[in-house]
Design an enzyme around this catalytic site. Structure first.
Site, PDB file in Angstrom:
ATOM      1  N   LYS A 143       8.830 -46.935   9.072  1.00 20.10           N
ATOM      2  CA  LYS A 143       9.727 -45.727   9.143  1.00 20.10           C
ATOM      3  C   LYS A 143      11.013 -46.014   8.525  1.00 20.10           C
ATOM      4  CE  LYS A 143       9.353 -41.658  11.535  1.00 20.10           C
ATOM      5  NZ  LYS A 143       8.230 -41.072  11.796  1.00 20.10           N
ATOM      6  N   VAL A 192       3.793 -27.518  14.634  1.00 19.35           N
ATOM      7  CA  VAL A 192       2.567 -28.211  15.222  1.00 19.35           C
ATOM      8  C   VAL A 192       2.435 -27.210  16.266  1.00 19.35           C
ATOM      9  CG1 VAL A 192       1.466 -30.057  16.397  1.00 19.35           C
ATOM     10  CG2 VAL A 192       3.047 -30.365  14.650  1.00 19.35           C
ATOM     11  N   GLY A 233       7.066 -25.068  16.980  1.00 24.38           N
ATOM     12  CA  GLY A 233       7.334 -25.296  15.741  1.00 24.38           C
ATOM     13  C   GLY A 233       6.162 -25.419  14.943  1.00 24.38           C
ATOM     14  N   GLY A 257       8.077 -25.936  22.721  1.00 23.26           N
ATOM     15  CA  GLY A 257       7.975 -26.170  21.364  1.00 23.26           C
ATOM     16  C   GLY A 257       7.208 -25.648  20.447  1.00 23.26           C
TER      17      GLY A 257
HETATM   18  P1  NAD Z   1       9.358 -28.827  14.477  1.00 23.04           P
HETATM   19  O1  NAD Z   1      10.771 -29.103  14.186  1.00 23.04           O
HETATM   20  O2  NAD Z   1       8.660 -27.751  13.455  1.00 23.04           O
HETATM   21  O3  NAD Z   1       9.057 -28.073  15.784  1.00 23.04           O
HETATM   22  C1  NAD Z   1       9.796 -28.403  17.018  1.00 23.04           C
HETATM   23  C2  NAD Z   1      10.277 -27.070  17.731  1.00 23.04           C
HETATM   24  O4  NAD Z   1      10.487 -27.594  19.038  1.00 23.04           O
HETATM   25  C3  NAD Z   1      11.021 -26.220  17.293  1.00 23.04           C
HETATM   26  O5  NAD Z   1      10.781 -25.010  17.187  1.00 23.04           O
HETATM   27  C4  NAD Z   1      12.306 -26.402  18.233  1.00 23.04           C
HETATM   28  O6  NAD Z   1      13.255 -25.035  18.153  1.00 23.04           O
HETATM   29  C5  NAD Z   1      11.977 -26.668  19.378  1.00 23.04           C
HETATM   30  N1  NAD Z   1      12.829 -27.520  20.306  1.00 23.04           N
HETATM   31  C6  NAD Z   1      13.812 -28.243  19.979  1.00 23.04           C
HETATM   32  N2  NAD Z   1      14.333 -28.644  21.089  1.00 23.04           N
HETATM   33  C7  NAD Z   1      13.663 -28.096  22.087  1.00 23.04           C
HETATM   34  C8  NAD Z   1      14.080 -28.153  23.494  1.00 23.04           C
HETATM   35  N3  NAD Z   1      14.771 -28.752  24.146  1.00 23.04           N
HETATM   36  N4  NAD Z   1      12.993 -27.102  24.195  1.00 23.04           N
HETATM   37  C9  NAD Z   1      12.091 -26.416  23.544  1.00 23.04           C
HETATM   38  N5  NAD Z   1      11.828 -26.403  22.278  1.00 23.04           N
HETATM   39  C10 NAD Z   1      12.749 -27.192  21.557  1.00 23.04           C
HETATM   40  O7  NAD Z   1       8.620 -29.781  14.743  1.00 23.04           O
HETATM   41  P2  NAD Z   1       6.813 -30.184  14.564  1.00 23.04           P
HETATM   42  O8  NAD Z   1       6.634 -30.631  13.142  1.00 23.04           O
HETATM   43  O9  NAD Z   1       6.283 -28.966  15.273  1.00 23.04           O
HETATM   44  O10 NAD Z   1       6.723 -31.601  15.711  1.00 23.04           O
HETATM   45  C11 NAD Z   1       6.779 -31.317  16.933  1.00 23.04           C
HETATM   46  C12 NAD Z   1       6.785 -32.617  17.617  1.00 23.04           C
HETATM   47  O11 NAD Z   1       5.504 -33.413  17.328  1.00 23.04           O
HETATM   48  C13 NAD Z   1       8.048 -33.435  17.177  1.00 23.04           C
HETATM   49  O12 NAD Z   1       8.415 -34.594  18.238  1.00 23.04           O
HETATM   50  C14 NAD Z   1       7.389 -34.568  15.880  1.00 23.04           C
HETATM   51  O13 NAD Z   1       7.977 -35.741  16.163  1.00 23.04           O
HETATM   52  C15 NAD Z   1       5.658 -34.573  16.499  1.00 23.04           C
HETATM   53  N6  NAD Z   1       5.067 -34.652  15.529  1.00 23.04           N
HETATM   54  C16 NAD Z   1       4.863 -33.678  14.571  1.00 23.04           C
HETATM   55  C17 NAD Z   1       3.916 -34.109  13.571  1.00 23.04           C
HETATM   56  C18 NAD Z   1       3.719 -33.400  12.479  1.00 23.04           C
HETATM   57  O14 NAD Z   1       2.521 -33.449  11.581  1.00 23.04           O
HETATM   58  N7  NAD Z   1       4.348 -32.355  12.201  1.00 23.04           N
HETATM   59  C19 NAD Z   1       3.005 -35.191  13.582  1.00 23.04           C
HETATM   60  C20 NAD Z   1       3.163 -36.094  14.635  1.00 23.04           C
HETATM   61  C21 NAD Z   1       4.336 -36.177  15.684  1.00 23.04           C
END
Ligand code: NAD
Length: 367
Positions: free
Chosen positions: A94, A198, A196, A194
């Site tokens: 990372k 995913v 976002g 959350g």
């Molecule tokens: P993203 O940034 O698109 O979405 C995260 C969402 O969480 C956002 O809408 C944000 O407003 C919301 N958020 C932030 N703080 C918050 C809180 N305190 N309470 C409620 N909502 C809150 O991220 P993502 O790509 O959807 O990833 C989500 C999680 O999954 C992250 O932890 C990421 O590390 C993990 N992850 C993602 C992937 C991927 O392929 N994108 C793969 C493995 C793990």
């Protein structure tokens, strides 16, 4: 005379790198500094037994360098286990860039970072993470081939989030099967924290199956949009952790299962996308087990994204990536069975499988 060490700050003075709390016999830690572009980055290579260390580059406004170092150490270790348990021939790595991606990031800085990645000759392969974009990966790709998640127009695999969401959905169905006796989520009350990249796709899968989905996010506009689009209910309670739901899906940030929240949980299953959901893997994993709350290990069920990215390296297609992601269902069930029959937490069982794969490979290579 021996001096007693009482604070983490004092510990830093003694072993500033290898003495960090998150240090776990990482193979290599690279500190990158470029005066001209203002780049300050750390690349963490945790383990390369199974293959090159792959993991995204996070750009974040860390309050200090210890925070950045610990983040890269913790995240790179997580990648080792995620790839190992998913059967990928990849190690764990990372990178973190210190700075606010919205203010400090420049094309020159990203190019310079790409040059540092290139200097490692493939021991570390980068990808997108929080604070970096597909456009950044394309820029890195101008100076190195050791990057994934580049644009589809450049032969990349595009956005991994929908595949991640599919894997989380599969892991959740496996957990429902084990805990409730059926993989069917129809009628199950599920809280998605959350929504976002995913979380939104997960809500799509869940509502299509007839689950009773509630959503929460700090972005109120997004909550309103997603609620309207998929017919999900907006969570309005005062405390989401004590919400009367069957399944809690953390898809925002890590460490939401902690000393403050763990005793309030009413959900019987935890299955979500966020990395490092347990603030303390050993302590909180054990409390969940004792309470009879089934925890689907995060690094196992959120591996769809890396499975998708792996396709760029070995050259399989999108359908194969989905098939491998679908298999998260079977692996999750296997982990639950292994945990129960050995008196382990589900996290410990998942870790044991991943560690065994690495140890076996090490033995085989030593022959
Ligand atoms: P993203 O940034 O698109 O979405 C995260 C969402 O969480 C956002 O809408 C944000 O407003 C919301 N958020 C932030 N703080 C918050 C809180 N305190 N309470 C409620 N909502 C809150 O991220 P993502 O790509 O959807 O990833 C989500 C999680 O999954 C992250 O932890 C990421 O590390 C993990 N992850 C993602 C992937 C991927 O392929 N994108 C793969 C493995 C793990």
């Amino acid at each position: 005379m021996t001096t007693e060490i009482t604070t983490a700050k004092e510990l830093h003075k003694i072993d500033p790198v290898f003495g960090q709390v998150s240090f776990d016999n990482h193979e290599q830690i690279v500190f990158c500094n470029d005066k001209d572009t203002g780049l300050k980055a750390i690349i963490g290579i945790h383990n390369t037994v199974l293959g090159p260390a792959l993991g995204g580059t996070r750009m974040w406004k860390y309050t200090n360098e210890w925070e950045a170092l610990n983040d890269v150490l913790r995240l790179s270790r997580g990648m080792t286990y995620k790839s190992a348990i998913s059967g990928l021939n990849l190690g764990g790595g990372k990178a973190v860039i210190i700075g606010d991606s919205k203010i400090d990031k420049t094309p020159e800085m990203i190019t310079k970072f790409g040059e540092y990645v290139n200097s490692l000759s493939g021991r570390y392969i980068t990808a997108e993470d929080v604070g970096t974009t597909t456009e950044d990966m394309d820029r890195i790709n101008d100076v190195t081939k050791f990057v994934t998640g580049i644009s589809e127009s450049r032969g990349g695999s595009g956005n991994p989030s929908p595949v991640t969401a599919y894997g989380v959905y599969m892991g959740m169905k496996a957990a429902a099967k084990y805990q409730f006796g059926s993989e069917k989520l129809e009628g199950k009350k599920i809280l998605v924290q959350g929504i976002g990249h995913v979380g939104e796709t997960l809500v799509d899968y869940l509502t299509k199956e007839g689950a009773l989905v509630q959503i929460t996010d700090i972005n109120e506009n997004k909550v309103a949009d997603v609620s309207k689009k998929y017919g999900a209910q907006i969570f309005t309670g005062a405390d989401l952790y004590s919400a009367d739901v069957d399944i809690y899906a953390p898809c925002a940030l890590g460490a939401t299962i902690n000393d403050e929240t763990i005793n309030r949980l009413k959900a019987r299953v935890i299955a979500g996308a966020a990395n490092n959901q347990l603030a303390n893997e050993q302590v909180h994993g054990k409390i969940l087990k004792d309470k009879g709350i089934l925890y689907a290990p995060d690094f196992l069920i959120n591996a769809g994204g890396i499975i998708n990215v792996y396709a760029e390296i070995v050259g399989y297609d999108a359908a194969e990536a989905m098939r491998r992601t679908e298999n998260i269902y079977n692996t999750t069930l296997d982990i639950f069975t292994l945990a129960e029959s050995n008196g382990l937490t589900t996290y410990q069982a998942a870790l044991a499988i991943a560690e065994k794969r690495i140890a076996d490979k090490k033995k085989e290579t030593a022959k």
